[in-house]
Design an enzyme around this catalytic site. Structure first.
Site, PDB file in Angstrom:
ATOM      1  N   HIS A   5       0.839  -1.196   0.000  1.00  0.00           N
ATOM      2  CA  HIS A   5       0.000   0.000   0.000  1.00  0.00           C
ATOM      3  C   HIS A   5       0.874   1.247   0.000  1.00  0.00           C
ATOM      4  O   HIS A   5       2.076   1.186   0.273  1.00  0.00           O
ATOM      5  CB  HIS A   5      -0.962  -0.006   1.195  1.00  0.00           C
ATOM      6  CG  HIS A   5      -0.284  -0.125   2.516  1.00  0.00           C
ATOM      7  ND1 HIS A   5       0.258  -1.305   2.982  1.00  0.00           N
ATOM      8  CD2 HIS A   5      -0.027   0.800   3.475  1.00  0.00           C
ATOM      9  CE1 HIS A   5       0.796  -1.114   4.172  1.00  0.00           C
ATOM     10  NE2 HIS A   5       0.650   0.151   4.495  1.00  0.00           N
ATOM     11  N   ARG A   9      -4.434   2.954  14.149  1.00  0.00           N
ATOM     12  CA  ARG A   9      -3.832   1.828  13.422  1.00  0.00           C
ATOM     13  C   ARG A   9      -3.501   0.685  14.376  1.00  0.00           C
ATOM     14  O   ARG A   9      -2.951   0.905  15.454  1.00  0.00           O
ATOM     15  CB  ARG A   9      -2.543   2.345  12.791  1.00  0.00           C
ATOM     16  CG  ARG A   9      -1.860   1.442  11.827  1.00  0.00           C
ATOM     17  CD  ARG A   9      -0.647   2.224  11.288  1.00  0.00           C
ATOM     18  NE  ARG A   9       0.008   1.527  10.214  1.00  0.00           N
ATOM     19  CZ  ARG A   9       0.789   0.487  10.401  1.00  0.00           C
ATOM     20  NH1 ARG A   9       1.009   0.001  11.608  1.00  0.00           N
ATOM     21  NH2 ARG A   9       1.369  -0.083   9.356  1.00  0.00           N
TER      22      ARG A   9
END
Ligand code: SIN
Length: 279
Positions: free
Chosen positions: A255, A270
């Site tokens: 990503h 996260r």
């Protein structure tokens, strides 16, 4: 593939699916979790909209996917050390994770997956790109696949382009990293432990050189592989709204967080999921 408890809408033929009919803040039945995992293995990254998570409920849903791991450089939240707040402030120019990578592949046991929950995002910009590393591998010729067999990449946290993306976050919440080894050698082609498919597992962000070769000798081959990894046919692009969630599989996907929203705040929570030794 058939799903009974969730609705799965692919974003592109290559990677990514949006899931609806699921409230991640609740304790989901085991058969829903099993279907989410099946969809995750098929699409590599799952996206959810309009979720309302606290750090605690984010930890709870993360645990349904696997054991929680850690991010080596930034301290987690005071009450929820499993959750790292990743923010880019309006006066900052560098974002976290703004280059193609699989998370922390410089660790001996790199993470299986990661979850990201959007708290505050710019109205436009700040999207994240994801790419399918199975397809990147499968696109190679048989000759190149044979050449890569047995090759290992030496990965480090110290490549400057990647190191710079974490400076602000480390400055905010530094962690004692004296005991952490941040160089690890992993196969350039790894076999996913659940799907048994092969995926390219080097990255422009972290791979320094091929084991047993100098950086200069390694560069032409690695640059070729990075170009294959970053081809747009393997990608999807996700636009975040507050309450969006992504869960990606670091074993077979990369990503890249786009850095096109200077002057605006972007705050995400996260969580990292523990992985195994790539083989
Ligand atoms: C990351 O690499 O974990 C950051 C991804 C993002 O902020 O979109």
């Amino acid at each position: 593939m058939r799903y009974d408890t969730i609705t799965v809408t692919p974003l592109t033929p290559a990677i990514g699916a949006e899931i609806s009919g699921v409230d991640l803040a609740t304790h989901l039945p085991d058969d829903t979790i099993a279907e989410l995992r099946r969809a995750w293995l098929e699409h590599l990254v799952l996206f959810f909209r309009d979720q309302s998570l606290t750090p605690e409920t984010l930890v709870n849903i993360s645990r349904r996917f696997g054991e929680i791991g850690y991010y080596p450089f930034v301290k987690g939240m005071e009450k929820h050390p499993e959750v790292v707040e990743v923010a880019k402030k309006p006066d900052e120019k560098i974002n976290f994770g703004g280059l193609w990578h699989t998370d922390t592949s410089y660790l001996e046991l790199p993470p299986m997956g990661s979850l990201l929950y959007a708290v505050e995002v710019p109205e436009v910009g700040g999207d994240t790109l994801f790419a399918n590393m199975y397809l990147a591998y499968e696109s190679l010729s048989d000759g190149m696949k044979r050449l890569l067999e047995g090759l290992r990449g030496v990965n480090s946290s110290e490549k400057p382009d990647a190191a710079v993306t974490r400076v602000h976050r480390i400055a905010d919440r530094p962690k004692d990293t004296t005991d952490i080894v941040t160089t690890a050698s992993h196969p350039i082609v790894r076999t996913h432990p659940e799907t048994k498919r092969k995926a390219l597992y080097c990255s422009d962000a972290h791979t320094m050189h091929i084991e047993g070769m100098t950086p200069a000798e390694s560069r032409p081959l690695l640059q070729y592989l990075y170009a294959q990894q970053q081809r747009e046919e393997w990608q999807c692009r996700f636009h975040w709204y507050p309450g969006s969630v992504a869960i990606w599989d670091n074993r077979c996907a990369q990503h890249n967080a786009l850095n096109d929203y200077h002057g605006h705040q972007r705050t995400m929570y996260r969580v990292t999921l523990k992985g195994d030794t790539p083989s």
